[in-house]
Design an enzyme around this catalytic site. Structure first.
Site, mmCIF file in Angstrom:
data_model
loop_
_atom_site.group_PDB
_atom_site.id
_atom_site.type_symbol
_atom_site.label_atom_id
_atom_site.label_comp_id
_atom_site.label_asym_id
_atom_site.label_seq_id
_atom_site.Cartn_x
_atom_site.Cartn_y
_atom_site.Cartn_z
ATOM 1 N N GLU A 195 0.774 -17.030 -8.415
ATOM 2 C CA GLU A 195 0.822 -15.871 -7.527
ATOM 3 C C GLU A 195 -0.594 -15.318 -7.411
ATOM 4 O O GLU A 195 -1.140 -14.778 -8.371
ATOM 5 C CB GLU A 195 1.777 -14.808 -8.073
ATOM 6 C CG GLU A 195 1.983 -13.637 -7.145
ATOM 7 C CD GLU A 195 3.017 -12.648 -7.671
ATOM 8 O OE1 GLU A 195 3.543 -11.863 -6.865
ATOM 9 O OE2 GLU A 195 3.314 -12.667 -8.884
ATOM 10 N N LYS A 248 5.972 4.709 -18.455
ATOM 11 C CA LYS A 248 4.593 4.277 -18.637
ATOM 12 C C LYS A 248 4.099 3.687 -17.328
ATOM 13 O O LYS A 248 4.383 2.537 -17.000
ATOM 14 C CB LYS A 248 4.445 3.231 -19.749
ATOM 15 C CG LYS A 248 2.969 3.030 -20.147
ATOM 16 C CD LYS A 248 2.683 1.686 -20.788
ATOM 17 C CE LYS A 248 2.415 0.606 -19.765
ATOM 18 N NZ LYS A 248 1.184 0.832 -18.952
ATOM 19 N N CYS A 286 4.428 -7.934 -4.481
ATOM 20 C CA CYS A 286 5.288 -8.998 -5.005
ATOM 21 C C CYS A 286 6.188 -9.559 -3.914
ATOM 22 O O CYS A 286 6.765 -10.630 -4.071
ATOM 23 C CB CYS A 286 6.120 -8.491 -6.173
ATOM 24 S SG CYS A 286 7.362 -7.267 -5.710
#
Length: 499
Positions: free
Chosen positions: A383, A175, A283
């Site tokens: 973040e 996915k 990230c």
């Protein structure tokens, strides 16, 4: 321009979804709708898993050398189509073309690693472990695996999952992110062009509902996730409760330590590139710069060099930063910048009002730098996933290490120094999964495992390298003895001892 409709991919074929729920995929530079992606129905998810389950019966027995040859063809096709894949990434994600080409290259490393499957999936053997007894291990595939990926690397992150899963004999349901699916779909098409049989690799699209279906499905045996911490925690817990093996690589707040003995120009250049590359949507971005001792005096140079970065559409090869992926992402970043100002941080460089001529609707935010940042501020705690740098100053390396280890996340960190002692001390005492020494983005090469610690990772084993082989296989240990025909038994042995 015609708007393409993204299909599902089930049992070796592109399949038009019957879903009534579709999402527009927009070019983040212009807001033009370039594609529409379906949110798969429960029946379509079941069809994809059923195709993978059926294909597993034969794929698991395909010789290693045949799987290797498919991966060899796959890597050649990806290399040949790098520019095409990069253009699709840039169109839907917004990152610059050179950065998108770099992403394809990092994904290609994993496929190249999967080409070594004939040696990676070897077991171990001890001859005559006991009298006439051999003991050996087999690394066997689990069954149907699945992957759920974030938007920020639509080619690299799928490559972190399905090539090694398939090479080890599993079948797969992927996915991808619904925000930029076209490059992922082209990658899957190339995999089938390379010879992956029908049903071995399948794709369904969707949002949280489809992710939950994958977590709950009883025929999926293992699940890999790369994305944000809240989503990753939910998926890890839900899929784990359903009996699956799960790896979840999650959020980050990465720090870059600059020591006063570092190569000044290199440290500043690399720190800026790590923070602002891909508009901060990595990230592994080092979004917190920790200046140690006299390196504090380098701050004006960092600000001025960041001010000179060029913001523009990803198709401009000389652009340093492209747009954020969506208007919603831009608004979130702007809101976090506002919170930093409100909570008392000093805004040394403000990228909120950047204008790109000819692209008034782009999701652009320019390089932004905060100083006087405290750990209780949102800009430090969260973040940001945008081009925002937080600068912190400390007096010693010990303070820098303690500061980083106090953060809940442990994804990646870097240190710039000319001191071997300082580098050794840092790598030994820092509680972070990926460490760079004079390397700004410490994503390891694909034959080493991607790791993480604390809130950045759930599950024992990460993607890539040896850990990925362990994650996608189960170890079967065989203890074997063969008797000579008509050899009489010497008596009944009721102990656990082998003789």
């Amino acid at each position: 321009m015609a708007v393409r409709e993204i299909p599902l991919f089930i049992n070796g074929k592109a399949v038009a979804s019957a879903s009534r729920e579709w999402r527009d995929v927009r070019n983040p530079t212009t807001q033009e709708v370039v594609a529409r992606v379906p949110f798969a129905t429960a029946a379509e998810v079941d069809q994809a898993v059923a195709a993978a389950k059926e294909a597993f019966r034969s794929w698991r027995k395909v010789p290693l050398v045949r799987r290797m040859r498919i991966m060899l063809r796959f890597q050649a096709l990806v290399r040949e189509h790098t520019e095409e894949l990069a253009a699709l990434i840039t169109e839907e994600h917004g990152k610059t073309l050179p950065d998108a080409e770099g992403e394809v290259g990092r994904g290609l490393e994993v496929i190249e690693h999967a080409c070594s499957i004939t040696s990676l999936q070897l077991g171990e053997m001890a001859e005559n472990a006991a009298g006439g007894v051999n003991v050996y291990t087999l690394l066997q595939p689990l069954g149907v695996g699945a992957g759920i990926t974030a938007f920020n690397f639509p080619v690299m992150l799928p490559c972190f999952m399905f090539p090694l899963a398939i090479a080890t004999g599993n079948t797969f349901v992927l996915k991808p992110s619904e925000q930029d699916p076209s490059s992922t779909m082209r990658l899957v098409e190339l995999a089938h062009e390379a010879g992956i049989p029908p049903g071995v690799l399948n794709v369904v699209h969707g949002g949280p509902d489809v992710a939950n279906m994958i977590c709950d499905h009883p025929d999926i045996k293992a699940l890999s996730f790369i994305g944000s911490t809240p989503v990753g925690t939910h998926i890890y817990n839900r899929a784990g409760a359903a009996g699956k093996r799960v790896q979840a690589m999650m959020g980050a707040k990465n720090h870059c330590v600059i020591m006063p003995d570092a190569n000044r120009s290199q440290a500043i250049s690399h720190a800026i590139g790590s923070c602002f590359g891909a508009a901060g949507q990595r990230c592994m971005a080092n979004s917190v710069i920790v200046l140690v001792g006299q390196a504090k005096e380098w701050l004006p140079e960092i600000i001025e060099a960041s001010r000179k970065l060029k913001v523009g559409p990803g198709i401009w090869r000389d652009a340093d930063l492209g747009p954020l992926v969506s208007p919603q992402a831009r608004q979130r970043v702007l809101g976090l910048i506002e919170s930093g100002v409100a909570e008392g941080a000093s805004l040394a460089l403000d990228g909120r009002n950047v204008q790109v001529e000819g692209y008034p609707d782009g999701n652009f935010v320019g390089p932004t730098i905060f100083t006087d940042v405290r750990t209780d501020m949102r800009i430090y705690r969260e973040e940001i996933f945008g081009p925002v740098m937080c600068v912190v100053t400390v007096d010693t390396l010990d303070e820098a290490i303690a500061f980083i280890n106090a953060n809940p996340n442990g994804n990646g960190t870097s240190i710039f120094t000319a001191s071997g002692w300082a580098a050794r001390r840092f790598e030994e005492d820092i509680d972070v999964g990926q460490v760079g020494i004079n390397v700004p983005i410490p994503v390891p090469v694909a034959f080493f495992s991607f790791t993480g610690s604390r809130a950045s990772k759930l599950g024992d084993l990460g993607p890539n390298g040896k850990q990925a082989i362990q994650f996608w296989t189960q170890t079967k240990t065989v203890t074997s003895r063969w008797f000579e025909p008509d050899n009489e038994s010497s008596g009944v042995n009721t102990t656990i001892t082998m003789k």
